[in-house]
Design a protein around this motif. Structure first.
Motif, PDB file in Angstrom:
ATOM      1  N   GLN A 134     -15.870   7.629  -9.369  1.00  0.00           N
ATOM      2  CA  GLN A 134     -14.830   7.250  -8.405  1.00  0.00           C
ATOM      3  C   GLN A 134     -14.941   5.774  -8.003  1.00  0.00           C
ATOM      4  OE1 GLN A 134     -14.580   9.950  -5.072  1.00  0.00           O
ATOM      5  NE2 GLN A 134     -14.490  11.773  -6.373  1.00  0.00           N
ATOM      6  N   GLN A 153       0.826  -1.205   0.000  1.00  0.00           N
ATOM      7  CA  GLN A 153       0.000   0.000   0.000  1.00  0.00           C
ATOM      8  C   GLN A 153       0.864   1.260   0.000  1.00  0.00           C
ATOM      9  OE1 GLN A 153      -3.206  -0.118  -0.253  1.00  0.00           O
ATOM     10  NE2 GLN A 153      -3.969   1.912   0.312  1.00  0.00           N
ATOM     11  N   ALA A 177     -13.325   3.881  -4.924  1.00  0.00           N
ATOM     12  CA  ALA A 177     -13.043   4.930  -3.938  1.00  0.00           C
ATOM     13  C   ALA A 177     -14.371   5.383  -3.329  1.00  0.00           C
ATOM     14  CB  ALA A 177     -12.301   6.089  -4.582  1.00  0.00           C
ATOM     15  N   SER A 201      -5.660   1.629  -3.723  1.00  0.00           N
ATOM     16  CA  SER A 201      -5.861   0.191  -3.886  1.00  0.00           C
ATOM     17  C   SER A 201      -5.559  -0.200  -5.336  1.00  0.00           C
ATOM     18  CB  SER A 201      -7.299  -0.186  -3.542  1.00  0.00           C
ATOM     19  OG  SER A 201      -8.201   0.399  -4.468  1.00  0.00           O
ATOM     20  N   HIS A 231      -7.981   8.484  -7.068  1.00  0.00           N
ATOM     21  CA  HIS A 231      -8.750   8.667  -5.824  1.00  0.00           C
ATOM     22  C   HIS A 231      -8.484   7.591  -4.782  1.00  0.00           C
ATOM     23  CE1 HIS A 231     -11.155  11.828  -7.682  1.00  0.00           C
ATOM     24  NE2 HIS A 231     -11.311  11.046  -8.738  1.00  0.00           N
ATOM     25  N   SER A 232      -7.799   6.508  -5.143  1.00  0.00           N
ATOM     26  CA  SER A 232      -7.572   5.429  -4.183  1.00  0.00           C
ATOM     27  C   SER A 232      -6.243   4.759  -4.470  1.00  0.00           C
ATOM     28  CB  SER A 232      -8.706   4.393  -4.267  1.00  0.00           C
ATOM     29  OG  SER A 232      -8.396   3.232  -3.514  1.00  0.00           O
ATOM     30  N   GLY A 239      -8.363   0.878  -7.393  1.00  0.00           N
ATOM     31  CA  GLY A 239      -8.348   2.324  -7.594  1.00  0.00           C
ATOM     32  C   GLY A 239      -7.346   2.750  -8.652  1.00  0.00           C
TER      33      GLY A 239
END
Length: 530
Positions: A227, A47, A230, A74, A71-72, A77
């Motif tokens: 998004q 991460q 997210a 992951s 936006h994320s 994302g």
């Protein structure tokens, strides 16, 4: 008859006619999210690594302009960031081709008049065309969502629905454009202009501080605001779906306000006699293809500026990620990161240029099946001379596109590094070595046109898409060299940074000449419109 009489029959006909093109589009585009996810999975295993990468992305104006905001951190994302705006743009192109093909193009070529003489309501062709587009978009969105479902069902379906909603909106744009104009080229031009404007507005909004509100004015920006993985803001989907439905309703209303075969905006009558410069098959081919070619050359030049601007920041963006460095090096074939990045991007541009080469070469088949070739060939112009006129546009056009992109990459990168002359020379050399591979793909299309005309369109597009897919995904997925060698782009030097070998370039050019000769021979021997 009711308003939809004949829709089911026309829908089945449309799906049958596109039984090759739609699966190719769907399978190729649906493979992008999962391969992107797989690459990120190998590149950024923690991460923290993904968070560092996103921080660099969101601080880079060029990356924001091209892909939007991440936006994320992951894996889902990252995939959504990379593929949402790009995917919606590609879906929009697929959708406009389908809708215009089954509406304005059919009407322009006189087939809808024959169909309309049967038990078919006037609204049925538009309904069937929209259903074909919706089915293709739904299948693509579902496959893309299912491929990402392991990262979270809500995010996967938000991603898939964002793709679908974008395609649905542009189906409405294409439907209206088909009613406004009298020919399919103008309808496609209007829709492409809307797509380009939407992308530009979103790019400015994402990359300019304080201008984020502009993304809400862009149909592509709406999909970004979902998004996926997210916020999963499903409510945003109402905007493109409602406005797309309104555009479709407007298209139905416009049908009753125009004559069959005409558009709301009438075409200007041409002069009674052709100008001296238009009295040759090459001049006619240029007249027919100049709008498309100018748009392609302009787009490649603009993309070249973006790539050249991004090149100087590649090292900062990649950072210490050995996985990303390895991927870029595998794609670009050079040890230096910037050279490898530029070589990889030039290879991508060459693959896209081959798409134009197929499009320009297949104009021969379009003119033939629309019965516009026969009046030309009834004069003193021979078949080979007529075919070579469009072939010349295809070959010269791809060369102009690559040279324009190479020049802009060199100028933009040279301005950043202070070595303007050196960078321009390097990038022009990098694009020139790609020309034989691009021309070979065009030659395959010509050979299919002459030897197997009934299958030429689907086979040419399928092979061009396959070569592009092998070139871009093969190194990432580490496919066997035997599969890689199927693509002509595998055999060209990777410049800048690589070494030039004349043998493979000469071999590609020799095969190209043989294929073009075979195609022209076959066209000369066969019946017209077979």
């Amino acid at each position: 008859m009711n308003a939809l009489t004949g829709t089911g029959t026309l829908l089945r006909l449309g799906l049958r006619r596109d039984r090759v093109m739609i699966p190719i589009w769907v399978l190729v585009l649906a493979s992008f999210p999962i391969t992107t996810l797989s690459s990120y999975q190998g590149l950024y295993k923690t991460q923290a690594e993904r968070a560092d990468f996103i921080a660099g992305v969101n601080g880079n104006a060029t990356q924001l302009a091209f892909y939007g905001e991440a936006h994320s951190a992951s894996l889902g994302g990252l995939t959504a960031w990379r593929m949402t705006t790009l995917g919606v743009t590609l879906l929009a192109i697929m959708t406009l081709m389908l809708v215009v093909r089954h509406t304005r193009a059919e009407e322009e070529e006189g087939r809808l008049e024959l169909v309309g003489s049967g038990v078919v309501d006037r609204h049925a062709p538009l309904t069937a065309a929209l259903l074909v587009a919706v089915v293709a978009n739904a299948a693509l969105a579902l496959l893309a969502a299912l491929s990402l479902a392991g990262q979270g069902l809500a995010g996967a379906f938000a991603f898939g629905l964002a793709w679908f909603a974008g395609g649905f909106f542009f189906a409405g744009v294409a439907a209206v454009a088909a009613q406004v104009t009298e020919n399919s080229r103008a309808a496609r031009g209007i829709t492409v202009a809307v797509i380009g404007l939407a992308f530009a507005i979103r790019a400015v909004g994402d990359s300019s501080e304080g201008a984020g509100w502009l993304t809400w004015l862009s149909p592509i920006g709406w999909s970004e605001h979902v998004q996926a993985f997210a916020g999963n803001r499903f409510w945003v989907l109402a905007v493109p779906l409602v406005l797309g439905a309104a555009l479709m309703a407007s298209a139905y209303g416009l049908i009753g306000r125009r004559d069959h075969g005409a558009g709301l905006v009438p075409s200007r009558p041409g002069p009674a006699t052709a100008a001296p410069a238009l009295r040759s098959p090459l001049a006619l081919a240029w007249r027919l293809q100049r709008g498309s070619l100018i748009a392609w050359v302009t787009g490649f030049a603009a993309y070249g500026v973006i790539l050249g601007t991004m090149a100087d920041g590649v090292r900062d963006l990649v950072g210490d990620s050995e996985g990303t460095q390895d991927i870029v090096t595998r794609l670009g074939g050079a040890s230096d990161l910037v050279d490898a990045y530029l070589a990889a991007m030039v290879g991508l541009l060459a693959g896209i240029a081959s798409i134009y080469g197929v499009q320009a070469a297949m104009r021969l088949r379009t003119e033939e099946t629309a019965q516009r070739a026969e009046p030309v060939l009834a004069t003193g112009i021979g078949r080979v001379r007529w075919a070579c006129s469009h072939l010349a546009i295809a070959l010269a056009g791809t060369l102009a596109m690559l040279l324009g992109a190479g020049l802009m990459i060199g100028l933009a990168h040279g301005a950043a590094t202070g070595d303007l002359g050196g960078e321009v020379a390097d990038e022009l050399g990098a694009v020139l070595v790609q020309v034989p591979a691009v021309w070979l793909v065009t030659a395959i299309a010509v050979a299919l046109f002459g030897l197997a005309p009934r299958f030429s369109v689907g086979a040419a597009w399928g092979l061009a898409g396959t070569f592009l897919l092998i070139g871009q995904l093969g190194p990432l997925l580490e496919v066997s060299q035997a599969v890689m060698d199927l693509s002509p782009f595998t055999h060209v030097p990777k410049l800048p940074g690589g070494t030039v070998t004349a043998t493979p370039l000469a071999a590609l050019l020799a095969i190209m000449v043989v294929l073009i000769g075979a195609g022209l021979y076959g066209f000369r021997r066969r019946d017209i419109a077979t």
